[in-house]
Design a protein around this motif. Structure first.
Motif, PDB file in Angstrom:
ATOM      1  N   MET A 114       0.858  -1.200   0.000  1.00 15.47           N
ATOM      2  CA  MET A 114       0.000   0.000   0.000  1.00 15.47           C
ATOM      3  C   MET A 114       0.891   1.247   0.000  1.00 15.47           C
ATOM      4  O   MET A 114       1.832   1.337   0.784  1.00 15.47           O
ATOM      5  N   ALA A 115       0.579   2.192  -0.854  1.00 18.26           N
ATOM      6  CA  ALA A 115       1.372   3.414  -0.931  1.00 18.26           C
ATOM      7  C   ALA A 115       1.151   4.265   0.312  1.00 18.26           C
ATOM      8  O   ALA A 115       0.060   4.319   0.868  1.00 18.26           O
ATOM      9  N   ALA A 116       2.193   4.942   0.740  1.00 21.49           N
ATOM     10  CA  ALA A 116       2.076   5.838   1.896  1.00 21.49           C
ATOM     11  C   ALA A 116       1.254   7.054   1.517  1.00 21.49           C
ATOM     12  O   ALA A 116       1.330   7.563   0.399  1.00 21.49           O
ATOM     13  N   THR A 117       0.443   7.516   2.451  1.00 23.34           N
ATOM     14  CA  THR A 117      -0.354   8.707   2.201  1.00 23.34           C
ATOM     15  C   THR A 117       0.456   9.947   2.546  1.00 23.34           C
ATOM     16  O   THR A 117       1.324   9.928   3.413  1.00 23.34           O
ATOM     17  N   THR A 118       0.182  11.033   1.848  1.00 22.92           N
ATOM     18  CA  THR A 118       0.862  12.297   2.104  1.00 22.92           C
ATOM     19  C   THR A 118       0.201  12.997   3.288  1.00 22.92           C
ATOM     20  O   THR A 118      -1.030  13.138   3.304  1.00 22.92           O
ATOM     21  N   PRO A 119       0.960  13.437   4.285  1.00 19.10           N
ATOM     22  CA  PRO A 119       0.352  14.122   5.428  1.00 19.10           C
ATOM     23  C   PRO A 119      -0.377  15.392   4.993  1.00 19.10           C
ATOM     24  O   PRO A 119       0.061  16.085   4.074  1.00 19.10           O
ATOM     25  N   ALA A 120      -1.499  15.668   5.637  1.00 19.58           N
ATOM     26  CA  ALA A 120      -2.249  16.884   5.345  1.00 19.58           C
ATOM     27  C   ALA A 120      -1.501  18.083   5.907  1.00 19.58           C
ATOM     28  O   ALA A 120      -0.967  18.035   7.019  1.00 19.58           O
ATOM     29  N   THR A 121      -1.462  19.162   5.137  1.00 16.61           N
ATOM     30  CA  THR A 121      -0.732  20.362   5.570  1.00 16.61           C
ATOM     31  C   THR A 121      -1.521  21.615   5.269  1.00 16.61           C
ATOM     32  O   THR A 121      -2.400  21.636   4.403  1.00 16.61           O
ATOM     33  N   LEU A 122      -1.183  22.671   5.997  1.00 16.68           N
ATOM     34  CA  LEU A 122      -1.652  24.034   5.722  1.00 16.68           C
ATOM     35  C   LEU A 122      -0.442  24.956   5.822  1.00 16.68           C
ATOM     36  O   LEU A 122       0.427  24.756   6.674  1.00 16.68           O
ATOM     37  N   THR A 123      -0.424  25.975   4.980  1.00 20.44           N
ATOM     38  CA  THR A 123       0.622  26.989   5.054  1.00 20.44           C
ATOM     39  C   THR A 123      -0.016  28.332   5.379  1.00 20.44           C
ATOM     40  O   THR A 123      -1.030  28.701   4.789  1.00 20.44           O
ATOM     41  N   THR A 124       0.579  29.057   6.304  1.00 20.23           N
ATOM     42  CA  THR A 124       0.014  30.310   6.777  1.00 20.23           C
ATOM     43  C   THR A 124       1.135  31.243   7.200  1.00 20.23           C
ATOM     44  O   THR A 124       2.320  30.938   7.044  1.00 20.23           O
ATOM     45  N   ARG A 125       0.760  32.398   7.760  1.00 19.05           N
ATOM     46  CA  ARG A 125       1.755  33.339   8.284  1.00 19.05           C
ATOM     47  C   ARG A 125       1.490  33.728   9.738  1.00 19.05           C
ATOM     48  O   ARG A 125       2.366  34.300  10.388  1.00 19.05           O
ATOM     49  N   ALA A 126       0.287  33.444  10.229  1.00 20.57           N
ATOM     50  CA  ALA A 126      -0.046  33.796  11.612  1.00 20.57           C
ATOM     51  C   ALA A 126      -1.085  32.817  12.141  1.00 20.57           C
ATOM     52  O   ALA A 126      -1.893  32.277  11.375  1.00 20.57           O
ATOM     53  N   LEU A 127      -1.074  32.624  13.458  1.00 25.06           N
ATOM     54  CA  LEU A 127      -1.919  31.634  14.103  1.00 25.06           C
ATOM     55  C   LEU A 127      -2.836  32.325  15.112  1.00 25.06           C
ATOM     56  O   LEU A 127      -2.376  33.102  15.951  1.00 25.06           O
ATOM     57  N   LEU A 149       0.421  17.473  15.686  1.00 24.30           N
ATOM     58  CA  LEU A 149       0.671  18.597  14.782  1.00 24.30           C
ATOM     59  C   LEU A 149       2.142  18.991  14.820  1.00 24.30           C
ATOM     60  O   LEU A 149       2.729  19.152  15.895  1.00 24.30           O
ATOM     61  N   ARG A 150       2.739  19.146  13.643  1.00 29.26           N
ATOM     62  CA  ARG A 150       4.110  19.647  13.542  1.00 29.26           C
ATOM     63  C   ARG A 150       4.083  21.053  12.974  1.00 29.26           C
ATOM     64  O   ARG A 150       3.346  21.340  12.023  1.00 29.26           O
ATOM     65  N   VAL A 151       4.877  21.941  13.562  1.00 28.28           N
ATOM     66  CA  VAL A 151       4.976  23.333  13.137  1.00 28.28           C
ATOM     67  C   VAL A 151       6.370  23.573  12.583  1.00 28.28           C
ATOM     68  O   VAL A 151       7.369  23.309  13.271  1.00 28.28           O
ATOM     69  N   GLU A 152       6.447  24.090  11.353  1.00 31.50           N
ATOM     70  CA  GLU A 152       7.736  24.398  10.740  1.00 31.50           C
ATOM     71  C   GLU A 152       7.696  25.816  10.189  1.00 31.50           C
ATOM     72  O   GLU A 152       6.783  26.162   9.431  1.00 31.50           O
ATOM     73  N   ALA A 153       8.678  26.629  10.573  1.00 36.07           N
ATOM     74  CA  ALA A 153       8.770  28.008  10.105  1.00 36.07           C
ATOM     75  C   ALA A 153       9.838  28.107   9.029  1.00 36.07           C
ATOM     76  O   ALA A 153      10.915  27.518   9.158  1.00 36.07           O
ATOM     77  N   SER A 154       9.542  28.875   7.981  1.00 38.90           N
ATOM     78  CA  SER A 154      10.495  29.079   6.886  1.00 38.90           C
ATOM     79  C   SER A 154      11.070  30.484   6.944  1.00 38.90           C
ATOM     80  O   SER A 154      10.487  31.389   7.566  1.00 38.90           O
ATOM     81  N   ALA A 155      12.197  30.680   6.266  1.00 36.12           N
ATOM     82  CA  ALA A 155      12.864  31.979   6.278  1.00 36.12           C
ATOM     83  C   ALA A 155      12.017  33.069   5.648  1.00 36.12           C
ATOM     84  O   ALA A 155      12.183  34.254   5.958  1.00 36.12           O
ATOM     85  N   ASP A 156      11.075  32.688   4.755  1.00 35.83           N
ATOM     86  CA  ASP A 156      10.230  33.698   4.099  1.00 35.83           C
ATOM     87  C   ASP A 156       9.032  34.097   4.947  1.00 35.83           C
ATOM     88  O   ASP A 156       8.177  34.867   4.503  1.00 35.83           O
ATOM     89  N   THR A 175       6.680  32.069   6.150  1.00 38.05           N
ATOM     90  CA  THR A 175       5.552  31.129   6.124  1.00 38.05           C
ATOM     91  C   THR A 175       5.701  30.081   7.208  1.00 38.05           C
ATOM     92  O   THR A 175       6.793  29.745   7.657  1.00 38.05           O
ATOM     93  N   ILE A 176       4.556  29.583   7.646  1.00 41.85           N
ATOM     94  CA  ILE A 176       4.477  28.564   8.685  1.00 41.85           C
ATOM     95  C   ILE A 176       3.723  27.374   8.097  1.00 41.85           C
ATOM     96  O   ILE A 176       2.605  27.535   7.599  1.00 41.85           O
ATOM     97  N   THR A 177       4.332  26.214   8.153  1.00 39.08           N
ATOM     98  CA  THR A 177       3.679  24.999   7.645  1.00 39.08           C
ATOM     99  C   THR A 177       3.225  24.148   8.810  1.00 39.08           C
ATOM    100  O   THR A 177       3.998  23.831   9.726  1.00 39.08           O
ATOM    101  N   LEU A 178       1.948  23.791   8.778  1.00 44.04           N
ATOM    102  CA  LEU A 178       1.341  22.939   9.794  1.00 44.04           C
ATOM    103  C   LEU A 178       1.057  21.584   9.170  1.00 44.04           C
ATOM    104  O   LEU A 178       0.376  21.503   8.150  1.00 44.04           O
ATOM    105  N   THR A 179       1.571  20.545   9.774  1.00 44.57           N
ATOM    106  CA  THR A 179       1.428  19.192   9.225  1.00 44.57           C
ATOM    107  C   THR A 179       0.786  18.277  10.263  1.00 44.57           C
ATOM    108  O   THR A 179       1.226  18.241  11.415  1.00 44.57           O
ATOM    109  N   VAL A 180      -0.251  17.562   9.842  1.00 42.56           N
ATOM    110  CA  VAL A 180      -0.886  16.581  10.705  1.00 42.56           C
ATOM    111  C   VAL A 180      -0.033  15.321  10.760  1.00 42.56           C
ATOM    112  O   VAL A 180       0.348  14.780   9.722  1.00 42.56           O
ATOM    113  N   LEU A 181       0.240  14.875  11.968  1.00 45.00           N
ATOM    114  CA  LEU A 181       1.024  13.657  12.184  1.00 45.00           C
ATOM    115  C   LEU A 181       0.110  12.509  12.576  1.00 45.00           C
ATOM    116  O   LEU A 181      -0.948  12.733  13.192  1.00 45.00           O
ATOM    117  N   PRO A 182       0.503  11.281  12.259  1.00 44.90           N
ATOM    118  CA  PRO A 182      -0.323  10.136  12.659  1.00 44.90           C
ATOM    119  C   PRO A 182      -0.339   9.966  14.175  1.00 44.90           C
ATOM    120  O   PRO A 182       0.495  10.475  14.881  1.00 44.90           O
TER     121      PRO A 182
END
Length: 222
Positions: free
Chosen positions: A1-14, A206-213, A215-222
């Motif tokens: 079975m192929a792995a599913t891609t985690p759901a993500t959102l990209t934003t700038r403020a929470l 939930l994983r939170v990752e900040a980029s130099a530009d 943007t903030i990426t929110l990723t749902v973890l299993p």
């Protein structure tokens, strides 16, 4: 079975709700509102289906539509004092301490239907850091599901609504975020029923990752 891609959102403020999202205060909410329901001759279970996400006076207006709003506001002041004095069983939502640490240097605001005193009491009881930017009940003229609180939170952070993501657990809160034009991260079991853009059982997923530009990426973890 192929792995599913985690759901993500990209934003700038929470924009963060408090009760049910960062803090589990269900025990005290149930105690206080069941007592209120008994005083009004209402069914406690039916009352508890309405209370989450709204300011107290707005809940009372839904449940007692013929009662003058002045009475609801007076009753709400008593309810706020009762809730502020009772923090027994108030605990952080799982993952909330690590989540708040992860976003400490990122643009974020608390947007809650609690007033300042109640927010301080519950965040303190849960041993969570209070966001510097916050929109509490005293600062809005309308309760969730009105979007005013989230729009004020975005403005206070200096971002457009489109650049913000709302974290919520309740139907009223999710409706408010949608009305503000913001995507929703639903937290906990209540939120799952209202089709948020992302859903997590709690903040450990939930994983939170900040980029130099910025943007903030929110990723749902299993």
């Amino acid at each position: 079975m192929a792995a599913t891609t985690p759901a993500t959102l990209t934003t700038r403020a929470l924009l963060l709700d408090m009760d049910g999202t960062l803090v589990n205060s269900d025990a005290v909410v149930e105690r206080c509102w069941r007592r209120w329901a008994d005083r009004q001759g209402l069914d406690g279970d039916a009352v508890l289906k309405v209370v989450h996400g709204r300011q107290g006076y707005a809940t009372m207006a839904v449940l007692l539509p013929d009662r003058p709003m002045a009475e609801n506001h007076a009753d709400n002041r008593l309810m706020l004092a009762e809730e502020t004095a009772d923090v027994d069983g108030v605990v952080p939502v799982p993952g909330a301490p690590a989540f708040l640490a992860a976003i400490a240097a990122l643009p974020h605001a608390l947007v809650t239907s609690a007033d300042e005193a109640l927010a301080q009491a519950r965040m303190g009881a849960a041993e969570l850091p209070m966001p510097i930017t916050r929109v509490t009940a005293e600062l809005v003229g309308a309760s969730k599901p009105d979007p005013e609180g989230f729009l004020k939170g975005a403005a206070a952070l200096g971002f457009s609504p489109a650049d913000c993501v709302v974290f919520e657990d309740s139907e009223a809160g999710i409706q408010a975020g949608r009305a503000a034009g913001m995507p929703i991260v639903g937290v906990g079991p209540r939120a799952a029923a209202f089709a948020p853009d992302l859903h997590v059982p709690d903040l450990t997923h939930l994983r939170v990752e900040a980029s130099a530009d910025g943007t903030i990426t929110l990723t749902v973890l299993p």
